[in-house]
Design a protein around this motif. Sequence first.
Motif, PDB file in Angstrom:
ATOM      1  N   VAL A 244       0.367   4.436   2.349  1.00 41.76           N
ATOM      2  CA  VAL A 244       0.682   4.439   3.776  1.00 41.76           C
ATOM      3  C   VAL A 244       1.966   5.245   3.959  1.00 41.76           C
ATOM      4  O   VAL A 244       2.987   4.939   3.349  1.00 41.76           O
ATOM      5  CB  VAL A 244       0.862   3.002   4.311  1.00 41.76           C
ATOM      6  CG1 VAL A 244       1.318   3.019   5.754  1.00 41.76           C
ATOM      7  CG2 VAL A 244      -0.437   2.225   4.176  1.00 41.76           C
TER       8      VAL A 244
ATOM      9  N   ARG B 127       1.306  -5.173   3.905  1.00 42.63           N
ATOM     10  CA  ARG B 127       0.200  -5.092   4.859  1.00 42.63           C
ATOM     11  C   ARG B 127      -0.591  -6.381   4.770  1.00 42.63           C
ATOM     12  O   ARG B 127      -0.802  -6.931   3.694  1.00 42.63           O
ATOM     13  CB  ARG B 127      -0.731  -3.926   4.533  1.00 42.63           C
ATOM     14  CG  ARG B 127      -1.837  -3.790   5.586  1.00 42.63           C
ATOM     15  CD  ARG B 127      -3.049  -3.016   5.085  1.00 42.63           C
ATOM     16  NE  ARG B 127      -3.701  -3.600   3.936  1.00 42.63           N
ATOM     17  CZ  ARG B 127      -4.581  -4.620   3.980  1.00 42.63           C
ATOM     18  NH1 ARG B 127      -4.883  -5.192   5.108  1.00 42.63           N
ATOM     19  NH2 ARG B 127      -5.151  -5.057   2.879  1.00 42.63           N
TER      20      ARG B 127
ATOM     21  N   TRP C 204       1.466  -4.579   9.632  1.00 50.36           N
ATOM     22  CA  TRP C 204       2.335  -3.981   8.636  1.00 50.36           C
ATOM     23  C   TRP C 204       3.759  -4.434   8.901  1.00 50.36           C
ATOM     24  O   TRP C 204       4.200  -4.493  10.054  1.00 50.36           O
ATOM     25  CB  TRP C 204       2.308  -2.451   8.698  1.00 50.36           C
ATOM     26  CG  TRP C 204       1.008  -1.845   8.346  1.00 50.36           C
ATOM     27  CD1 TRP C 204       0.540  -1.537   7.097  1.00 50.36           C
ATOM     28  CD2 TRP C 204      -0.026  -1.437   9.254  1.00 50.36           C
ATOM     29  NE1 TRP C 204      -0.707  -0.979   7.179  1.00 50.36           N
ATOM     30  CE2 TRP C 204      -1.077  -0.899   8.499  1.00 50.36           C
ATOM     31  CE3 TRP C 204      -0.163  -1.476  10.640  1.00 50.36           C
ATOM     32  CZ2 TRP C 204      -2.231  -0.419   9.066  1.00 50.36           C
ATOM     33  CZ3 TRP C 204      -1.316  -0.993  11.214  1.00 50.36           C
ATOM     34  CH2 TRP C 204      -2.337  -0.471  10.420  1.00 50.36           C
TER      35      TRP C 204
ATOM     36  N   ALA D  83       6.430   1.322   4.916  1.00 51.18           N
ATOM     37  CA  ALA D  83       5.583   0.129   4.919  1.00 51.18           C
ATOM     38  C   ALA D  83       5.890  -0.694   3.675  1.00 51.18           C
ATOM     39  O   ALA D  83       5.780  -0.213   2.557  1.00 51.18           O
ATOM     40  CB  ALA D  83       4.124   0.524   4.955  1.00 51.18           C
TER      41      ALA D  83
ATOM     42  N   HIS E 261       0.850  -1.190   0.000  1.00 58.42           N
ATOM     43  CA  HIS E 261       0.000   0.000   0.000  1.00 58.42           C
ATOM     44  C   HIS E 261       0.884   1.237   0.000  1.00 58.42           C
ATOM     45  O   HIS E 261       1.311   1.703   1.054  1.00 58.42           O
ATOM     46  CB  HIS E 261      -0.917   0.021   1.232  1.00 58.42           C
ATOM     47  CG  HIS E 261      -2.061  -0.912   1.120  1.00 58.42           C
ATOM     48  ND1 HIS E 261      -3.179  -0.622   0.397  1.00 58.42           N
ATOM     49  CD2 HIS E 261      -2.253  -2.147   1.599  1.00 58.42           C
ATOM     50  CE1 HIS E 261      -4.028  -1.630   0.453  1.00 58.42           C
ATOM     51  NE2 HIS E 261      -3.479  -2.580   1.178  1.00 58.42           N
TER      52      HIS E 261
ATOM     53  N   LEU F  77       7.414  -3.093   8.231  1.00 57.80           N
ATOM     54  CA  LEU F  77       8.099  -1.868   7.846  1.00 57.80           C
ATOM     55  C   LEU F  77       9.594  -2.127   7.756  1.00 57.80           C
ATOM     56  O   LEU F  77      10.152  -2.857   8.577  1.00 57.80           O
ATOM     57  CB  LEU F  77       7.823  -0.758   8.862  1.00 57.80           C
ATOM     58  CG  LEU F  77       6.389  -0.242   8.846  1.00 57.80           C
ATOM     59  CD1 LEU F  77       5.566  -0.932   9.899  1.00 57.80           C
ATOM     60  CD2 LEU F  77       6.371   1.239   9.058  1.00 57.80           C
TER      61      LEU F  77
ATOM     62  N   ARG G 267      -5.797   3.338   8.196  1.00 55.42           N
ATOM     63  CA  ARG G 267      -5.760   2.389   9.311  1.00 55.42           C
ATOM     64  C   ARG G 267      -6.814   1.306   9.120  1.00 55.42           C
ATOM     65  O   ARG G 267      -7.923   1.571   8.690  1.00 55.42           O
ATOM     66  CB  ARG G 267      -6.027   3.115  10.615  1.00 55.42           C
ATOM     67  CG  ARG G 267      -6.122   2.159  11.778  1.00 55.42           C
ATOM     68  CD  ARG G 267      -6.860   2.800  12.921  1.00 55.42           C
ATOM     69  NE  ARG G 267      -6.957   1.856  14.025  1.00 55.42           N
ATOM     70  CZ  ARG G 267      -8.014   1.760  14.773  1.00 55.42           C
ATOM     71  NH1 ARG G 267      -9.051   2.548  14.590  1.00 55.42           N
ATOM     72  NH2 ARG G 267      -8.054   0.878  15.740  1.00 55.42           N
TER      73      ARG G 267
ATOM     74  N   TRP H 201       3.254   8.569  11.260  1.00 60.27           N
ATOM     75  CA  TRP H 201       2.094   7.941  11.894  1.00 60.27           C
ATOM     76  C   TRP H 201       1.765   8.698  13.178  1.00 60.27           C
ATOM     77  O   TRP H 201       2.669   9.003  13.968  1.00 60.27           O
ATOM     78  CB  TRP H 201       2.381   6.478  12.223  1.00 60.27           C
ATOM     79  CG  TRP H 201       2.471   5.571  11.030  1.00 60.27           C
ATOM     80  CD1 TRP H 201       2.695   5.926   9.737  1.00 60.27           C
ATOM     81  CD2 TRP H 201       2.373   4.157  11.036  1.00 60.27           C
ATOM     82  NE1 TRP H 201       2.738   4.817   8.936  1.00 60.27           N
ATOM     83  CE2 TRP H 201       2.536   3.707   9.711  1.00 60.27           C
ATOM     84  CE3 TRP H 201       2.165   3.212  12.024  1.00 60.27           C
ATOM     85  CZ2 TRP H 201       2.492   2.376   9.347  1.00 60.27           C
ATOM     86  CZ3 TRP H 201       2.126   1.871  11.662  1.00 60.27           C
ATOM     87  CH2 TRP H 201       2.277   1.457  10.345  1.00 60.27           C
TER      88      TRP H 201
END
Length: 178
Positions: free
Chosen positions: A51, A146, A135, A143, A48, A137, A129, A57
């Motif tokens: 993200v 997911r 996730w 990221a 994704h 990372l 979210r 975050w």
Amino acid sequence: MSLSRLARSRLKLAALFAVFTLPMAMAWGMVEWRLGIPEGRTAHGTLHPEVPGLASWPLTGVAKDGADDWLLAFDCPQACPQAADRWWRLHRALGRDAHRVSRLRIGGRAPALPGEAVAAWTGAVPAWREPGALWILDPEGRAVLRYGAEVETAQVLEDLERLLRLNPEPPLARLHAE
């Protein structure tokens, strides 16, 4: 009958020519006719790109064990001892590569398991979210994959082992840590 000197020279030249042209011809054939090239994807998770990086975050107190660690971040909207235990067992299943991975639980009310950091969403919860998601990372906080809550642990383990194998630890990394 023996080959003449000229015939042997020509045969050697043809063999030398074949050594350099046959691999190129085989590679062209593989690309042209899709022979020996996998058709499907290799990862079980989904990428994704929308993200943001971990630094963006909206979380309280994000911590990793090591600066070069990969991070398993999982979202627990409620008390989730089963999910925390599941990812703790996956972390232990990594064996000798377990030191290269940190775990971050986002939310939940249960106390932290060994080797687990706990954070909470602050302010507005991001639109990307997904409760129960996991996730993976990279060490820079981007990221990579997911997974939804329904993913099998073995699939995540397979993907994580592949990522760690394809991104080897620097040879002197353990010496610098000590």
